[in-house]
Design a protein around this motif. Structure first.
Motif, PDB file in Angstrom:
ATOM      1  N   PHE G 103       0.869  -1.192   0.000  1.00 40.04           N
ATOM      2  CA  PHE G 103       0.000   0.000   0.000  1.00 40.04           C
ATOM      3  C   PHE G 103       0.899   1.232   0.000  1.00 40.04           C
ATOM      4  CE2 PHE G 103       0.562  -0.962   4.532  1.00 40.04           C
ATOM      5  CZ  PHE G 103       1.016   0.254   5.005  1.00 40.04           C
ATOM      6  N   ASN G 104       0.298   2.351  -0.361  1.00 43.79           N
ATOM      7  CA  ASN G 104       1.057   3.613  -0.373  1.00 43.79           C
ATOM      8  C   ASN G 104       0.758   4.429   0.859  1.00 43.79           C
ATOM      9  OD1 ASN G 104       2.286   3.076  -2.769  1.00 43.79           O
ATOM     10  ND2 ASN G 104       0.599   3.966  -3.965  1.00 43.79           N
ATOM     11  N   THR G 105       1.753   5.165   1.279  1.00 39.76           N
ATOM     12  CA  THR G 105       1.559   6.013   2.460  1.00 39.76           C
ATOM     13  C   THR G 105       1.573   7.473   2.055  1.00 39.76           C
ATOM     14  OG1 THR G 105       2.442   6.618   4.604  1.00 39.76           O
ATOM     15  CG2 THR G 105       4.018   6.015   2.926  1.00 39.76           C
ATOM     16  N   THR G 135       5.787   3.200  -1.065  1.00 39.12           N
ATOM     17  CA  THR G 135       5.031   1.955  -0.978  1.00 39.12           C
ATOM     18  C   THR G 135       5.576   1.064   0.121  1.00 39.12           C
ATOM     19  OG1 THR G 135       4.921   2.142  -3.378  1.00 39.12           O
ATOM     20  CG2 THR G 135       4.107   0.098  -2.378  1.00 39.12           C
ATOM     21  N   GLU G 149      -5.757  -0.488  -0.981  1.00 34.38           N
ATOM     22  CA  GLU G 149      -6.567   0.416  -0.167  1.00 34.38           C
ATOM     23  C   GLU G 149      -7.018  -0.275   1.110  1.00 34.38           C
ATOM     24  OE1 GLU G 149      -7.066   3.571  -0.783  1.00 34.38           O
ATOM     25  OE2 GLU G 149      -5.785   3.360  -2.568  1.00 34.38           O
ATOM     26  N   HIS G 152      -4.203  -0.837   3.422  1.00 32.22           N
ATOM     27  CA  HIS G 152      -3.841   0.415   4.090  1.00 32.22           C
ATOM     28  C   HIS G 152      -4.753   0.663   5.273  1.00 32.22           C
ATOM     29  CE1 HIS G 152      -3.668   4.945   4.311  1.00 32.22           C
ATOM     30  NE2 HIS G 152      -2.401   4.570   4.498  1.00 32.22           N
ATOM     31  N   ASN G 157      -3.865   2.724   8.932  1.00 31.55           N
ATOM     32  CA  ASN G 157      -4.619   3.963   8.955  1.00 31.55           C
ATOM     33  C   ASN G 157      -4.517   4.731  10.268  1.00 31.55           C
ATOM     34  OD1 ASN G 157      -5.923   5.725   7.450  1.00 31.55           O
ATOM     35  ND2 ASN G 157      -7.927   4.706   7.499  1.00 31.55           N
ATOM     36  N   GLU G 160      -1.072   6.199  10.888  1.00 32.76           N
ATOM     37  CA  GLU G 160      -0.671   7.191   9.887  1.00 32.76           C
ATOM     38  C   GLU G 160      -1.301   8.540  10.164  1.00 32.76           C
ATOM     39  OE1 GLU G 160      -1.876   7.082   5.712  1.00 32.76           O
ATOM     40  OE2 GLU G 160       0.201   6.537   5.285  1.00 32.76           O
TER      41      GLU G 160
END
Ligand code: NA
Ligand code: NA
Lengths: 125, 87, 243, 115, 627, 495, 168
Positions: G103-105, G135, G149, G152, G157, G160
């Protein structure tokens, strides 16, 4: 700690295991063909020696010979500090020798394209 | 005196943990597995050192533990990097 | 066959060694009563605090009683660096870059190293500054500092190690050690005599006279030397060497 | 201060148990990655808890134990990551039950760059 | 300053100067060498004094230098021959390389021989002995290339000899606590020989090597033959006499007093040895040396080698004479020792002249040089007459005395041996004379000229000396008698020109010489006139065989296989060549050495294993090693 | 500041640490500083030797702790003699290697530092009064020696260096084992204290400790069969280093063996043991030397042989024998030094260092060849060169103890030496010239000076041995005076 | 991020190191403090450039509040994850369903990313294998979905969000 009647067994097993480590190291030096393994053997033997140093300095129930505030004035047994000091020196020297040994192994590998000790004997007789 | 039970309990548990870690180290089967075991063992040893310091009431053991922790960590990193083929 | 012979030989050696230790029981009280001082170790335990003002007896031995050993030991390490440099010396081509690691490490390790680097260095320095009070000392502290650099060296492909600075640290630390020793001679005492700086109070930072100063010098020296050794060893890649 | 001491004892016991759990974890799990999964979490918590427990039992030591705890908190997961990555780069493929391996493509592209 | 130091200073200093001055001019080196020897000689005989002893201490030992009548006798040989040989060498060595090197070692040789003669203690004796050895070695290999094996052989044997001597010397010191030779002689005369035989035997070995005593002679022929002839004259004439000098001390001073010595049993190797036994062994060795030398001399085609073997044979006589030890025998031996130096010196010089002028001394290649080199011929002729022991020249006197000595002391079998080799000597000498000088001229030698005057002078002087001593042996008898009385032979009787035997037979040498000399002169005049008439000479190679022309490179001269029938007769003797035995020993040692060095396998691990094995052995046997 | 033995260690160490800094100012300092240090130490030697001969053994306390609690240095007529000899040899070899041609700037720094430390370590071994400190100095010698052995890349230096290191590491292991047993049985590391207390150790254990030490130090002292490293190391190291090995480093190893036997332990049979080992060492080495085709290797075996003879001398054990042994050591240093130094030029351009490549070099390199020949004459013991006297002394000592077989063996070996040395001389002078004059390396002026000093010494001592004999006598007395040694060192404790 | 001045970063490093020194010595003696000030100054002088890019702003009070909050939820997650481990390890059947997800941050700060990665490693069932640019590659012991998604949300979540507050 008091070993009482087991004194002999403890003695032999403690010193024996350190000596075993030395002998295993020497065995590697004498039998292994790979230079790196020989160097590892030397380090093992060194480690055994260091263990032996610590072992001879040990005293039943002794702690580290440091008079920090918590022990000053109390009646504590401390281990013999001399072997501990010597072992530090021995470790540093052992490290230095190992480093030089490794560098020589690298040179040898470069020169002979092999790391087998029985193939590196252009100097003989 | 009641603390003696604590000492023994904790030390026994830590010893078992240590031995199990050693078993994995011996078993492998890959080099990575052994390093993982080593990593675990070094953490257990660090914690044990702190506890030993408590038992012997020697504050200086904390320093030993800290140094041991740092060296163990960096040692594991080096081996990992070596296995990766970076050295 | 050779195996068996070697094992047999080593077993004989082992037998005689273990046999020798029969005279020396493990954990036996060889230190004797404090007064009769059967070993020099007992003397040190009984007299160090009073005569040197150093809490860590091992440190007192390493830096003062047997300080001469330590000077030699530092020299051995210094020689190992020098020797390594000589054995693995290779004339660099113009603009050739020293490559210690062949693969860039992970982003995460790099980030972690950034944070841990000063922490490890500080820890190392703490260890050798408190060598006379805690179980550490110049060698351990120096080694920790070097490990800090090692962390950076393996985490970053292009970590710049100041070779000039290393030389300076190494030399100055060595010069300090010998000079302190010589100062004892110049002031009419013996080499390395711990007399011209007050002993201070036990267990405080400024105690032990020249002992902590020497140990700090040793720490810096060891740090610089080990870093140098590790650097040289890392930058040689036997796997990539072409004949 | 008795309270702190008992909290300390609790933490120490808990810590030692988790350390044991971590060891069992690396012993029982089937591959490197799963061993790391189990090992890291349990040993990190275990060590932190045990050390903090000692800090509570000897309040004078608290500051230094905190440093140790923070260090372990940063270093231990970090080393696990480095180990996992190195294992992968060393071509130790993880057990994948569901065919999901997003990292494989990255690793493969790096490999092909090298050659 | 003391005489001895000055003499040595002149000689050694001269050595260094002539070494250095070679850079200026190659002639100067030789001239300096000659001046040095000549001035040393003059200075020495002006100041000579047998009562003058010098003592000094060095390295904790007492040294003593001095002269006695015996060593004085040998100084005549060394300095006389040395001076003449350096003079001879100036021209002989001209146009050669490394003259500084040559003269340096030459003078060192003369100096060290003088040193030996000055030494009254074993240690300076040994030091000079060794200097003499290595300086002569350096000259042996001077001619380069082919000589290095000869040099090594010389050095090995010299080493064996010298170290045998050294071993003896240190054992002597341990017993006597003094290095003085006189002290040792005293000591032996007090405590007897028992327990000291090894010392004596080792000394004999040491001196035996230098005097080429069988079986230690194998180095000598080639070393003599391959050195520059100017030096060989000294080498065979004087240097070998140092061995004789040493032997005379051992045989005469140490052993004579124990002629009747008790038969002491030393057990083992030395069972049944006593002084007499040693002397008998040496007598026989000397005689065998004489025979062997002669046999090999017969075989040679090269005059130099022939003379080399002949030298060995002559040394054999001398040693036999010394070993017999009766007054007459010793006198004969010493007389021969001096004479041998003279005539062998002259002969080697003559051969050097031939070699220099004609390019070779191979008797199969040259002949008929008498007209080209008449003076050389005369010198050769006279020396050979002396060598063969024919009156009126000196050799005769020596042999006469020797035979007398042997017969009167009952050594009949030895007489036979010596007589055989003496007769054979006549044969091979004739061969030199005929092979080189007489016979037809070869076309290769057409341009040969007589040697330069500075070479002829020393040769002629020596030749004249043989005649003088042949006619007036008393000139030599005087110092010999002095020497012998120093050793302990009292009342040595001698006359100026008469020799006699125990049965009262007398030979008046004046008349013999005069008669023979007259005949000789007449013959010479006759020959010269005859030559003058210009006979047609045919070279040896100018022969016509029936229908087949021999090729040029086929050597058909009669010199080839000159003594073939004789050789066939004594062939079995040649087979037992000492050389071969030594070679076999050498080869086996070589193989052994080659095996030993494989201990160093080159594998570091093996070396590490050695360490452990050694450690284990030590640990296991620690109780018996360190009881 | 009063001149004291610690200058031998402290000053060179200071220099070693300073050299890298000064190198940044001017590269020339790298070459000069070791020379200045060695010159100063020569001065120290003279001062201290005079002091010793007038006031007796100097025992210097370090760090203010009287022995056995602190480390001390002992400068006696014996150890001082060796230290002075090492200093002198160091100076001469430094002169030779100043401008050592193939060394460019960067490795030059390493070379001079390692070289200086090799000497310092050896001197340290000789001077120290503490067994563990001795071990530390041994390692200083070791690390310097391994690195110097593998200095040249175009030779098999690394191979030689590795073998040396391998055996050196074995030595360290055994020595440390010995130290462990020793400390745990009598609780001291001070050599005088050990000498005083060694009778308290049970005999069996004492012998074991002794064996561990002898094997360990025997490796450094080139005792057979522990000397496999030596021929390789000598032949592969740069010329001046070979000279330093034989002239300096080995002496240190031999010194320890001597100290063990004469001072530290009092073990029956150890003298005979030394004689036997010395003889075996000599015989095997000389026999091997005879069969060498490589000049340096031949010199190396010859060197081992000489050390064997030294062992024999010290094994005989009388005052005369000790004088002989010391004289042999002195001569071996000077003569072997000269041989190694001059041979470097003789085989300069032959990577295989073959004796056969010397043909006729006497013409091309007259001075070097002459000096080599001089060395060869001296080493085989021909008078009037220095080697003669030492051999004579030894033989007399042996004769005095009626060791006839010993005399015979020594002299037979001398004949072997003659054979192989004269073979080389023959090659030099009496063979056709093979080498073109451009192909030889002419010696630089400093090399000539250095070699000439040794050559002149060989002749000077040969002609006038009394130059050194009085020192040797004092040294022998000092070695034999065990009680004096103990008393000198432990003065504060025993009074 | 690059806008933070060097001095700012230096002082930040110095302060942190000094605190660390105090932790090491746990002594308030002047000698120790002076030495510590000096030593941390020296170490900071050659390490501040690598040590931090963001400088002192983390010491702002509201950020400290977020930090505390983060620590709290982190410890909860950690404890939870350990019980999760206990369940899996001790259960005889080893209930696992592993895989690697990505996943991307949104995080940009290095340190923030590291904290996130470590937190992920220590929270239930996940282990950070690598971060390439933005990533994250996560070894998930019980893969719920290979959709980035979802991954993530499931994994990162909570952390972050707080980290964004702290580091921006
Ligand atoms: Na971890
Ligand atoms: Na996780």
């Amino acid at each position: 700690m008091d070993f009482g009647q087991y004194q002999n067994i403890v003695t032999i097993s403690v010193y024996g295991s350190a000596i075993a480590l030395i002998l295993i190291g020497l065995y590697a030096v004498l039998i292994k063909k790979n230079l790196i393994k020989i160097v590892i053997g030397l380090s093992l033997a060194d480690a055994g020696i260091h263990l032996l140093f610590v072992a001879i300095g040990y005293l039943k129930g002794g702690t580290a010979p440091i008079f920090s505030p918590s022990v000053v004035g109390e009646n504590v047994t401390m281990v013999d500090p001399v072997p501990q000091a010597l072992v530090l020196t021995a470790i540093v020297i052992g490290f230095a020798v190992t480093a030089v040994a490794l560098s020589l192994v690298i040179r040898l590998y470069k020169h002979h394209n092999t790391a087998r000790i029985d193939q590196i004997k252009s100097l003989k007789w | 005196m009641e603390l003696n039970y604590l000492y023994i309990t904790v030390l026994v548990i830590l010893s078992i943990a240590f031995i199990i870690g050693m078993l994995r180290f011996i078993k492998g089967p890959t080099a990575s597995d052994r390093v993982v075991a080593l990593d675990t063992i070094s953490i257990i040893a660090t914690a044990s050192l702190v506890f030993m310091g408590y038992i012997f009431n020697r504050y200086i053991y904390l320093d030993v533990a800290l140094i041991y922790g740092v060296l163990g960590f960096i040692g594991v990193i080096i081996i990992a990097r070596y296995l990766e083929g970076a050295l | 066959m050779k195996n068996i012979i070697v094992i047999a030989l080593l077993l004989v050696v082992g037998f005689y060694l273990v046999d020798s230790f029969n005279y020396i029981k493990f954990g036996d009280n060889r230190l004797g009563a404090p007064s009769d001082e059967k070993t020099v170790g007992a003397y040190y335990l009984n007299n160090t605090v009073e005569k040197t003002g150093v809490a860590n007896v091992i440190t007192a031995i390493i830096v003062n009683y047997r300080g001469f050993d330590t000077l030699g030991e530092v020299t051995v390490l210094f020689l190992a660096t020098t020797g390594l440099g000589s054995i693995l010396y290779r004339r660099r081509k113009e603009g050739e870059h020293e490559e210690r690691v062949t693969k860039e490490s992970s982003y995460l390790l790099q980030t972690g190293s950034k944070i841990l680097f000063p922490f490890v260095i500080l820890l190392g320095i703490y260890v050798f500054i408190h060598g006379h009070l805690t179980p550490g000392g110049g060698f351990q502290g120096g080694a920790i500092v070097a490990t800090g650099f090692l962390l950076m060296l393996i985490a970053y492909k292009n970590f710049k190690l100041g070779h000039n600075q290393l030389t300076w640290v190494e030399s100055l630390a060595g010069i300090t050690f010998v000079s302190i020793g010589m100062w004892g001679l110049i002031t009419g005492g013996t080499f390395l005599e711990n007399s011209f700086i007050p002993k201070g109070t036990l267990n405080s930072l400024f105690s032990g006279g020249i002992i902590p100063i020497i140990y700090i010098a040793v720490g810096f020296k060891v740090a610089a030397e080990l870093t140098g050794v590790l650097d040289i060893l890392l930058s040689i890649k036997p796997s990539k060497i072409k004949k | 201060m008795e309270i702190l001491k008992y909290i300390g004892i609790g933490l120490v016991l808990l810590g030692s148990i988790f350390l044991l759990l971590g060891a069992v974890g690396i012993y029982r799990m089937p591959d490197v990655y799963n061993r790391l999964q189990a090992g890291t979490k349990a040993t990190t918590l275990g060590a932190m808890s045990l050390i903090l427990g000692v800090g509570f039992m000897e309040p004078e030591w608290l500051v230094k134990t905190l440093i140790l705890v923070i260090f372990i908190g940063i270093a231990n997961p970090l080393s696990s990551h480095v180990l996992a990555r190195s294992a992968y780069k060393n071509n130790q493929m993880p057990i994948i039950k569901n065919g999901i391996d997003a990292y494989k493509k990255i690793n493969d592209s790096e490999k092909s760059e090298e050659n | 300053m003391n005489t001895y130091f000055v003499v040595l200073l002149i000689l050694f200093g001269g050595a260094i100067i002539s070494f250095a001055i070679n850079k200026v001019s190659y002639l100067l080196s030789g001239i300096v060498a000659f001046i040095a020897t000549a001035s040393a000689t003059v200075f020495f005989y002006l100041n000579v004094d047998t009562d003058n002893f010098v003592q000094f201490s060095l390295a904790g030992f007492d040294f003593q230098w001095g002269l006695n009548s015996l060593s004085l006798l040998f100084t005549y040989i060394v300095l006389g021959l040395g001076t003449l040989a350096t003079l001879y060498s100036i021209q002989y060595m001209r146009f050669k390389n490394n003259l500084g090197y040559f003269y340096f070692n030459f003078l060192l040789g003369i100096g060290s021989m003088m040193g030996i003669l000055f030494s009254q203690d074993f240690i300076s004796f040994f030091i000079f002995w060794e200097i003499m050895t290595w300086s002569s070695y350096l000259i042996v290999v001077y001619n380069g290339n082919k000589t290095h094996k000869i040099g090594i052989k010389y050095m090995i044997f010299s080493g064996i000899g010298a170290y045998a001597m050294l071993m003896s010397i240190v054992m002597i010191y341990a017993d006597v606590k003094s290095f003085l030779i006189a002290d040792y002689i005293d000591y032996i005369s007090q405590v007897g020989l028992s327990g000291h035989y090894l010392q004596i035997i080792l000394l004999i070995v040491g001196f035996g090597v230098k005097s080429a005593l069988m079986p230690l002679h194998v180095w000598a022929p080639k070393a003599y033959a391959n050195s520059p002839m100017g030096y060989t004259s000294l080498f065979s004439g004087a240097l070998s006499k140092m061995g004789v000098y040493g032997l005379s001390i051992v045989l005469l001073s140490l052993l004579t007093n124990f002629n009747t010595g008790e038969n002491v049993s030393l057990g083992g190797l030395f069972e049944g040895i006593n002084a007499e036994f040693i002397r008998i062994i040496v007598q026989w060795l000397g005689a065998i040396t004489a025979v062997m030398g002669t046999l090999y001399a017969l075989k040679q085609n090269d005059a130099k080698k022939l003379l080399a073997y002949s030298s060995i044979a002559q040394l054999g006589y001398i040693i036999t004479g010394l070993a017999i030890g009766t007054e007459l025998a010793v006198m004969g031996a010493l007389f021969l020792a001096v004479l041998h130096a003279i005539f062998k010196g002259a002969l080697f010089m003559a051969m050097g002249a031939v070699e220099r002028q004609a390019g070779t001394t191979d008797m199969t290649k040259i002949s008929g040089l008498v007209r080209k080199m008449p003076f050389t011929f005369i010198v050769t002729l006279m020396s050979i007459i002396a060598l063969a022991g024919i009156p009126p020249l000196g050799g005769f006197v020596g042999k006469w005395l020797l035979y007398e000595g042997m017969i009167t002391s009952g050594h009949y079998f030895l007489v036979v041996l010596i007589f055989f080799s003496s007769t054979a000597a006549f044969l091979y000498c004739y061969r030199i004379l005929f092979g080189i000088f007489l016979g037809q001229e070869e076309k290769e030698t057409i341009n040969v000229r007589e040697a330069p005057i500075s070479m002829l002078i020393p040769m002629l002087l020596l030749a004249i000396l043989t005649m003088v001593f042949g006619t007036y042996p008393g000139l030599l008898f005087e110092p010999i008698a002095n020497a012998m009385s120093y050793i302990g032979y009292n009342d040595v009787v001698w006359e100026m020109s008469t020799i006699s035997n125990v049965w009262g037979d007398k030979v008046s040498l004046d008349y013999v010489s005069l008669t023979i000399f007259t005949v000789f002169i007449v013959a010479m005049i006759f020959l010269t006139i005859k030559n003058y008439k210009g006979t047609r000479y045919v070279t040896t190679k100018d022969i016509s065989t029936s229908g087949e022309m021999p090729t040029e490179n086929e050597n058909l001269t009669f010199q080839l296989n000159f003594f073939q029938p004789f050789e066939r007769a004594v062939a079995p003797l040649y087979k037992r060549s000492m050389d071969k035995i030594y070679n076999t020993i050498g080869e086996s040692l070589d193989a052994l050495f080659n095996f030993v060095r494989t201990i160093y396998t080159g594998n570091g691990q093996t070396y590490a294993l050695y360490v452990i094995v050694f450690l284990v052995i030590m640990l296991i046997f620690k109780d018996s090693i360190f009881n | 500041m009063v001149i004291s033995p610690v200058h031998y260690i402290a000053v060179p160490l200071l220099a070693a640490f300073v050299i890298p800094l000064f190198a940044k100012l001017n590269r020339e300092f790298v070459r000069i500083i070791p020379g200045i240090v060695l010159l100063y130490l020569s001065y120290v030697s003279i001062v201290l030797m005079n002091q010793v001969s007038s006031t007796g053994t100097i025992s210097e306390v370090l760090a203010g702790w009287a022995p056995p609690f602190g480390i001390n240095l002992v400068f006696s007529a014996f150890s001082g003699f060796l230290a002075s000899l090492m200093t002198f040899m160091g100076l001469v070899i430094w002169i030779y290697s100043y401008r050592f041609k193939k060394i460019d700037d960067e490795p030059a720094l390493k070379f001079y530092v390692l070289f200086l430390m090799l000497i310092t370590g050896a001197i340290g071994i000789v001077l120290t009064g503490d067994i563990f400190n001795l071990f530390v100095f041994l390692e200083i010698v070791g690390i310097s020696a391994y690195s110097l052995t593998s200095f040249y890349r175009n030779r098999d230096g690394a191979e030689a260096g590795f073998k040396y290191l391998l055996l050196g590491a074995f030595a360290s292991t055994l020595i440390l084992l010995g130290i462990i047993l020793l400390y745990s049985s009598i609780g001291t590391l001070n050599m005088a204290d050990i000498a005083q207390k060694s009778h308290l150790i049970p005999t069996s254990l004492k012998v074991s400790i002794f064996i561990l030490f002898v094997v360990g130090f025997g490796i450094e002292a080139e005792m057979f069969p522990l000397n496999g490293w030596a021929p390789d190391a000598y032949s592969q190291a740069p010329g001046p280093v070979g000279a330093a090995f034989s002239g300096i480093a080995v002496k240190a190893g031999m010194y320890v063996i001597i100290r063990l036997i004469y001072t530290l332990f009092d073990i029956e049979g150890s003298f005979q043991f030394l004689i036997v080992m010395g003889l075996i060492t000599t015989i095997i080495a000389e026999v091997s030397a005879m069969k060498q085709t490589n000049l340096k290797r031949m010199l190396a075996y010859s060197s081992i042989g000489q050390m064997g003879i030294v062992m024999v001398a010290f094994g005989i054990g009388t005052r005369e024998a000790i004088i002989a042994g010391l004289f042999l050591m002195l001569n071996h240093a000077i003569i072997k030094g000269l041989l190694f130094l001059s041979s470097s030029y003789l085989v300069y351009n032959d990577d295989n260092k073959l004796i056969s490549s010397l043909s006729g070099l006497g013409k091309r390199l007259p001075l070097v060849s002459f000096l080599f020949a001089l060395g060869a004459f001296a080493i085989v013991g021909l008078p009037p060169f220095s080697g003669f006297w030492s051999r004579l002394y030894l033989l007399l000592a042996a004769a005095d103890k009626e060791l006839i077989y010993l005399i015979a063996i020594i002299l037979i070996i001398a004949v072997i030496e003659i054979v192989y040395y004269f073979r080389v001389i023959n090659k030099l002078y009496f063979k056709d010239i093979k080498v073109k004059s451009d192909d030889v390396q002419k010696p630089s002026i400093n090399a000539v000076i250095s070699m000439s000093i040794l050559g002149i010494l060989i002749i000077a001592i040969g002609i006038y041995p009394d130059l050194v004999t009085s020192y040797l006598g004092n040294a022998a007395d000092a070695l034999l005076d065990k009680a004096g040694y103990i008393e000198n060192v432990l003065v504060d404790i025993n009074n | 991020m690059q806008t933070v001045s060097l001095l700012n970063r230096f002082i930040y490093t110095w302060v942190i190191l000094f605190i660390l020194w105090y932790a090491f010595t746990t002594s308030l003696e002047p000698a120790e403090l002076i030495t510590g000030g000096f030593v941390s100054l020296v170490v900071a002088s050659f390490s501040y450039k690598v040590f931090t890019g963001s400088g002192l702003k983390i010491f702002m009070p509201h950020k400290l509040f977020f930090v505390a909050q983060y620590i709290f939820i982190f410890i909860l997650a950690l404890i939870k994850s350990n019980f999760d481990v206990a369940r899996r390890v001790l259960s005889p059947s080893l209930p696992i369903n592993p895989g690697i997800v990505e996943f991307n941050t949104k995080l940009t700060n290095d340190f923030a990313k590291m904290v996130l990665a470590n937190s992920i490693t220590l929270t239930p069932g996940t282990l950070t294998i690598d971060i390439v640019e933005n990533t994250f590659y996560i070894h998930w012991i019980d893969v719920k979905s290979d959709n980035p998604e979802i991954a993530h949300t499931e994994i990162a979540n909570n952390f972050e969000k707080l980290l964004l507050k702290i580091f921006n």
